[in-house]
Scaffold this motif. Structure first.
Motif, PDB file in Angstrom:
ATOM      1  N   ALA A 202       0.829  -1.213   0.000  1.00 14.23           N
ATOM      2  CA  ALA A 202       0.000   0.000   0.000  1.00 14.23           C
ATOM      3  C   ALA A 202       0.861   1.258   0.000  1.00 14.23           C
ATOM      4  CB  ALA A 202      -0.933  -0.012   1.209  1.00 14.23           C
ATOM      5  N   MET A 203       1.994   1.203   0.697  1.00 10.03           N
ATOM      6  CA  MET A 203       2.913   2.348   0.663  1.00 10.03           C
ATOM      7  C   MET A 203       3.398   2.623  -0.754  1.00 10.03           C
ATOM      8  SD  MET A 203       5.315   1.656   4.019  1.00 10.03           S
ATOM      9  CE  MET A 203       4.662   1.694   5.683  1.00 10.03           C
ATOM     10  N   GLY A 204       3.505   1.572  -1.543  1.00  9.35           N
ATOM     11  CA  GLY A 204       3.949   1.711  -2.922  1.00  9.35           C
ATOM     12  C   GLY A 204       2.822   1.917  -3.907  1.00  9.35           C
ATOM     13  N   GLY A 205       1.602   2.128  -3.408  1.00  7.14           N
ATOM     14  CA  GLY A 205       0.472   2.389  -4.285  1.00  7.14           C
ATOM     15  C   GLY A 205      -0.305   1.169  -4.703  1.00  7.14           C
ATOM     16  N   HIS A 206       0.001   0.011  -4.137  1.00  2.00           N
ATOM     17  CA  HIS A 206      -0.704  -1.227  -4.487  1.00  2.00           C
ATOM     18  C   HIS A 206      -1.683  -1.604  -3.360  1.00  2.00           C
ATOM     19  CE1 HIS A 206       2.206  -1.700  -7.724  1.00  2.00           C
ATOM     20  NE2 HIS A 206       3.177  -1.541  -6.831  1.00  2.00           N
ATOM     21  N   GLY A 207      -2.788  -0.924  -3.272  1.00  3.15           N
ATOM     22  CA  GLY A 207      -3.768  -1.220  -2.240  1.00  3.15           C
ATOM     23  C   GLY A 207      -4.004  -0.038  -1.332  1.00  3.15           C
ATOM     24  N   ARG A 208      -4.990  -0.210  -0.431  1.00  3.73           N
ATOM     25  CA  ARG A 208      -5.388   0.864   0.487  1.00  3.73           C
ATOM     26  C   ARG A 208      -5.160   0.431   1.932  1.00  3.73           C
ATOM     27  NH1 ARG A 208     -10.998   2.920   0.347  1.00  3.73           N
ATOM     28  NH2 ARG A 208     -11.470   0.757   0.912  1.00  3.73           N
ATOM     29  N   TYR A 209      -4.743   1.386   2.744  1.00  2.00           N
ATOM     30  CA  TYR A 209      -4.564   1.095   4.168  1.00  2.00           C
ATOM     31  C   TYR A 209      -5.878   0.624   4.793  1.00  2.00           C
ATOM     32  CZ  TYR A 209      -0.272   3.852   3.580  1.00  2.00           C
ATOM     33  OH  TYR A 209       0.934   4.336   3.155  1.00  2.00           O
ATOM     34  N   ALA A 210      -6.975   1.174   4.345  1.00  2.00           N
ATOM     35  CA  ALA A 210      -8.275   0.854   4.935  1.00  2.00           C
ATOM     36  C   ALA A 210      -8.674  -0.599   4.722  1.00  2.00           C
ATOM     37  CB  ALA A 210      -9.348   1.771   4.356  1.00  2.00           C
ATOM     38  N   ASP A 211      -8.029  -1.272   3.779  1.00  2.00           N
ATOM     39  CA  ASP A 211      -8.399  -2.653   3.468  1.00  2.00           C
ATOM     40  C   ASP A 211      -7.519  -3.690   4.156  1.00  2.00           C
ATOM     41  OD1 ASP A 211     -10.396  -1.721   1.765  1.00  2.00           O
ATOM     42  OD2 ASP A 211      -9.035  -1.652   0.028  1.00  2.00           O
ATOM     43  N   ILE A 212      -6.569  -3.243   4.961  1.00  2.00           N
ATOM     44  CA  ILE A 212      -5.614  -4.176   5.585  1.00  2.00           C
ATOM     45  C   ILE A 212      -6.132  -4.564   6.964  1.00  2.00           C
ATOM     46  CG2 ILE A 212      -3.242  -4.530   6.342  1.00  2.00           C
ATOM     47  CD1 ILE A 212      -2.416  -2.362   4.312  1.00  2.00           C
ATOM     48  N   ALA A 213      -6.523  -5.822   7.130  1.00  2.00           N
ATOM     49  CA  ALA A 213      -7.087  -6.294   8.403  1.00  2.00           C
ATOM     50  C   ALA A 213      -6.062  -6.151   9.519  1.00  2.00           C
ATOM     51  CB  ALA A 213      -7.520  -7.748   8.280  1.00  2.00           C
ATOM     52  N   GLY A 214      -6.520  -5.629  10.673  1.00  2.00           N
ATOM     53  CA  GLY A 214      -5.671  -5.508  11.848  1.00  2.00           C
ATOM     54  C   GLY A 214      -4.792  -4.278  11.884  1.00  2.00           C
ATOM     55  N   LEU A 215      -4.858  -3.416  10.865  1.00  2.00           N
ATOM     56  CA  LEU A 215      -3.958  -2.268  10.784  1.00  2.00           C
ATOM     57  C   LEU A 215      -4.551  -1.039  11.472  1.00  2.00           C
ATOM     58  CD1 LEU A 215      -1.284  -1.175   9.509  1.00  2.00           C
ATOM     59  CD2 LEU A 215      -2.696  -0.323   7.618  1.00  2.00           C
ATOM     60  N   CYS A 216      -3.706  -0.322  12.203  1.00  2.00           N
ATOM     61  CA  CYS A 216      -4.022   1.017  12.689  1.00  2.00           C
ATOM     62  C   CYS A 216      -3.224   2.011  11.843  1.00  2.00           C
ATOM     63  CB  CYS A 216      -3.651   1.182  14.162  1.00  2.00           C
ATOM     64  SG  CYS A 216      -4.483   0.044  15.287  1.00  2.00           S
ATOM     65  N   TRP A 217      -3.872   3.031  11.340  1.00  2.00           N
ATOM     66  CA  TRP A 217      -3.223   4.009  10.455  1.00  2.00           C
ATOM     67  C   TRP A 217      -3.840   5.379  10.699  1.00  2.00           C
ATOM     68  CZ3 TRP A 217      -6.407   5.907   6.258  1.00  2.00           C
ATOM     69  CH2 TRP A 217      -7.652   5.253   6.172  1.00  2.00           C
ATOM     70  N   ARG A 218      -3.289   6.395  10.059  1.00  2.00           N
ATOM     71  CA  ARG A 218      -3.756   7.760  10.319  1.00  2.00           C
ATOM     72  C   ARG A 218      -4.374   8.375   9.072  1.00  2.00           C
ATOM     73  NH1 ARG A 218      -2.275   8.651  15.362  1.00  2.00           N
ATOM     74  NH2 ARG A 218      -0.465   7.433  16.077  1.00  2.00           N
ATOM     75  N   SER A 222      -6.167  11.646  12.476  1.00  2.00           N
ATOM     76  CA  SER A 222      -6.960  10.785  13.355  1.00  2.00           C
ATOM     77  C   SER A 222      -6.484   9.343  13.251  1.00  2.00           C
ATOM     78  CB  SER A 222      -8.443  10.858  12.983  1.00  2.00           C
ATOM     79  OG  SER A 222      -8.939  12.165  13.171  1.00  2.00           O
ATOM     80  N   SER A 223      -6.571   8.628  14.359  1.00  2.00           N
ATOM     81  CA  SER A 223      -6.198   7.213  14.385  1.00  2.00           C
ATOM     82  C   SER A 223      -7.347   6.370  13.860  1.00  2.00           C
ATOM     83  CB  SER A 223      -5.846   6.787  15.816  1.00  2.00           C
ATOM     84  OG  SER A 223      -5.568   5.403  15.875  1.00  2.00           O
ATOM     85  N   MET A 224      -7.065   5.592  12.832  1.00  2.00           N
ATOM     86  CA  MET A 224      -8.051   4.699  12.238  1.00  2.00           C
ATOM     87  C   MET A 224      -7.693   3.263  12.610  1.00  2.00           C
ATOM     88  SD  MET A 224      -9.635   7.136  10.770  1.00  2.00           S
ATOM     89  CE  MET A 224     -10.871   6.273   9.802  1.00  2.00           C
ATOM     90  N   VAL A 225      -8.696   2.490  13.004  1.00  2.00           N
ATOM     91  CA  VAL A 225      -8.466   1.118  13.462  1.00  2.00           C
ATOM     92  C   VAL A 225      -9.294   0.175  12.595  1.00  2.00           C
ATOM     93  CG1 VAL A 225      -8.577  -0.489  15.390  1.00  2.00           C
ATOM     94  CG2 VAL A 225      -8.063   1.931  15.812  1.00  2.00           C
ATOM     95  N   ASN A 226      -8.607  -0.614  11.777  1.00  2.00           N
ATOM     96  CA  ASN A 226      -9.308  -1.583  10.927  1.00  2.00           C
ATOM     97  C   ASN A 226      -9.721  -2.810  11.731  1.00  2.00           C
ATOM     98  OD1 ASN A 226      -8.745   0.157   8.836  1.00  2.00           O
ATOM     99  ND2 ASN A 226      -7.123  -1.110   7.939  1.00  2.00           N
TER     100      ASN A 226
END
Length: 626
Positions: A202-218, A222-226
């Motif tokens: 996802a960092m390289g543009g292949h996918g979205r942070y929102a779709d990664i199970a178990g990931l916390c991202w910003r 704001s802190s987003m919790v998948n």
């Protein structure tokens, strides 16, 4: 991208990080190629202590913190000055706390004052590598050191991406870390092998942070919790770890003369017993209890390859419980090898004699069988699925096989009482020839354990363990999500009964090295030799068919009625009165252990060609003491 994977203090000095070794391999599964580097920062810290203290802080001081400081947060507190950018953090209060729990605060205070300098120097080293992503694996007391370095790196290079994962990030803990420490860009909750690959993609543009199970991202600050991952990571996709970096670092380290390096390998995850009967006090495996394992043939190849590559014969298997398939398909291969191995395995305490002998033949030298207690009723309260007599049998057979056994005598379970311990405490002096527990220990309230998840079991009132207030500058509601250990009202054994148990266990530990109780069979006779400490030496000879059959029958736990049927089947019937008299006499002499209406023989088997007849026979002593 250039990725740096870091294992901070207080990882064990004598073994590589399994998590880092696995993630290094998993990065190869990304859609794009990345350069992966490693930093064994725990080695750096021990080297730094040795040099900065003019030799006062030896690797042994590191080991004492790493192995004995967990339940008081010593390792985390040491790095608080670097996290909070102060010369010292609550030093007087924490030193008073440590003294109150029987620990010398001196070495911890000295390390505490050195931690900021170390973190600053480590940040210099990391930034010089020119990395794009820095990943931290955090378990037990690695949290604060990891947070301190992540904070310093982001302060100096804001565009650097920081990721944290590991057991300290499981479930609500990971979400609490992410929302309270904004210098963590990402936190991976649960098993990270798949999530870390997806994150790099996802960092390289292949996918979205929102779709990664178990990931916390910003997102916009704001802190987003998948949502958590719903299925465990398949063991067939878990690679063989790469430990090249650790062993290369050790070759040039001043610590190499202090350490005997061990391999850390993994055959299984989860717990097959815990899937059905989760031991009430156990918080291991976190949110993923499901048991799964590598095929025995594959694990054999991974062990063989690692031994040949890293030239070390000490192997720590980190499985919480051994896969029963390995008794048939892995251990025999290890037994037939010509390697002089020393293997550690965690097992369940319902081992048979044959399984114990197979473990020893496979060069398993150290087992952790989860014995926990010798009262069947208390073991039932724990949901252990084993009896007190069987635990004694396992101790006896492991002693005879030459296996080192690690265990603690746990107490403090709701519903237990002094009556569950009185008879056992009286008999503990008879067990001094068997390997003692590390201590008598009141259970802790651990996150993810049934005791924590189900307040109805007796621990409804809880708050973060006291030492966390000296470590984190956070309000209690945040600590409730962040921490692993909790204070709660004492349950079960208390007062003089508790003190008696502790004294009895201390006495066991003191006398063990000077104690033996052995038996052997020579023809139709059984000979026993008793040289347990703090009692007169004695020798016994069992000559009658009834005595011999009875003693041999007690190699496994038996109730009197079962013994009577066993002897009748072998053609040596005894009356109920004779049986009870013999068992009572043997118990008085400390030759058998009784618990829950069952008996088991205590002597370890000794193999000798011929044995001289002792001066007096067992039946004479029986009548003398009846």
């Amino acid at each position: 991208m250039r990725i740096l994977l870091i294992s901070m203090p207080w990882h064990s000095l004598d073994s590589p990080s399994l998590a880092i070794g696995l993630l290094r391999q998993r990065v190869k599964c990304c859609r794009e190629q990345h350069e992966t580097l490693e930093l064994q920062a725990f080695l750096r810290w021990a080297e730094f202590l040795l040099a900065s203290s003019n030799g006062r802080l030896q690797p042994s001081h590191y080991v004492r913190v790493a192995e004995h400081g967990i339940f008081h947060g010593v390792g985390d507190w040491i790095f608080t000055p670097a996290l909070y950018d102060v010369p010292e953090w609550k030093s007087e209060e924490y030193a008073h706390y440590l003294s109150g729990v029987g620990q010398d605060p001196g070495p911890a205070l000295e390390m505490h004052r050195l931690s900021s300098t170390f973190i600053a120097a480590l940040a210099d080293e990391v930034l010089a590598l020119g990395c794009d992503v820095v990943g931290f694996s955090s378990t037990f007391m690695q949290n604060v050191a990891s947070l301190a370095l992540a904070r310093e790196l982001k302060r100096r290079k804001p565009e650097l991406l920081t990721v944290m994962g590991g057991a300290n990030c499981d479930g609500p803990q990971g979400a609490a870390l992410h929302r309270n420490f904004d210098f963590l860009d990402f936190v991976v909750r649960g098993e990270g092998e798949q999530a870390f690959v997806e994150l790099l993609d996802a960092m390289g543009g292949h996918g979205r942070y929102a779709d990664i199970a178990g990931l916390c991202w910003r997102s916009e600050g704001s802190s987003m919790v998948n949502p958590d991952r719903t299925a465990p990571f398949p063991m067939q996709q878990v690679p063989a770890p790469d430990f090249d970096s650790y062993f290369a670092a050790l070759e040039t380290s001043p610590l190499q003369n202090y350490l005997e390096p061990k391999l850390v390998l993994e055959g299984a995850r989860g717990c097959w017993w815990g899937q059905k009967h989760h031991c009430t006090f156990c918080g291991l495996n976190g949110s993923m209890m499901m048991f799964r394992s590598k095929p025995p043939t594959r694990l054999w190849e991974e062990i063989r390859s690692a031994l040949e590559r890293y030239k070390t014969l000490d192997v720590m298997m980190v499985d919480n419980i051994i896969d029963l398939r390995y008794f048939k398909e892995l251990l025999p291969r290890l037994a037939s090898s010509d390697w002089d191995l020393r293997i550690h395995y965690e097992v369940k305490s319902n081992l048979t004699l044959e399984q114990i002998q197979l473990l020893r033949a496979a060069r398993v030298m150290h087992v952790q069988p989860g014995i926990e207690n010798l009262s069947s009723r208390v073991l039932k309260l724990m949901d252990k699925g084993v009896s007190g007599c069987h635990n004694v049998q396992v101790l006896r057979d492991c002693q005879a096989a030459g296996l080192t056994v690690s265990w603690n005598y746990l107490y403090g379970f709701p519903g237990e009482g002094p009556e569950d311990y009185e008879s056992i405490i009286e008999q503990l002096p008879n067990l001094v020839h068997l390997q003692p527990p590390g201590g008598a220990t009141r259970i802790a309230l651990e996150r993810f354990s049934p005791n924590f998840e189900r307040p109805s079991l007796g621990f409804a009132e809880r708050r973060p363990a006291r030492f966390y207030s000296y470590v984190y500058a956070l309000p209690e509601p945040e600590l409730m999500d962040l921490v692993y250990l909790f204070d709660t009202a004492d349950a079960g054994l208390r007062g003089e009964s508790e003190a008696r148990l502790e004294r009895a266990v201390d006495g066991w530990k003191e006398l063990h090295a000077r104690s033996e109780l052995t038996w052997c069979q020579d023809g139709a006779r059984v000979y026993l030799r008793d040289s347990r400490a703090d009692r007169p030496p004695a020798e016994y000879c069992l000559e009658t068919p009834e005595e011999v059959a009875l003693y041999l029958g007690l190699q496994r736990p038996q109730a009197p009625e079962g013994l009577q049927r066993l002897l009748e089947k072998e053609g040596v019937p005894v009356t109920t009165w004779q049986l009870e008299e013999r068992l009572a006499a043997w118990k008085q002499q400390g030759l058998v252990f009784e618990e829950g209406g069952h008996f088991v023989a205590l002597a370890t088997r000794e193999n000798r060609q011929r044995v001289r007849a002792p001066r007096r026979h067992a039946q004479e002593r029986v009548h003398e003491n009846a």
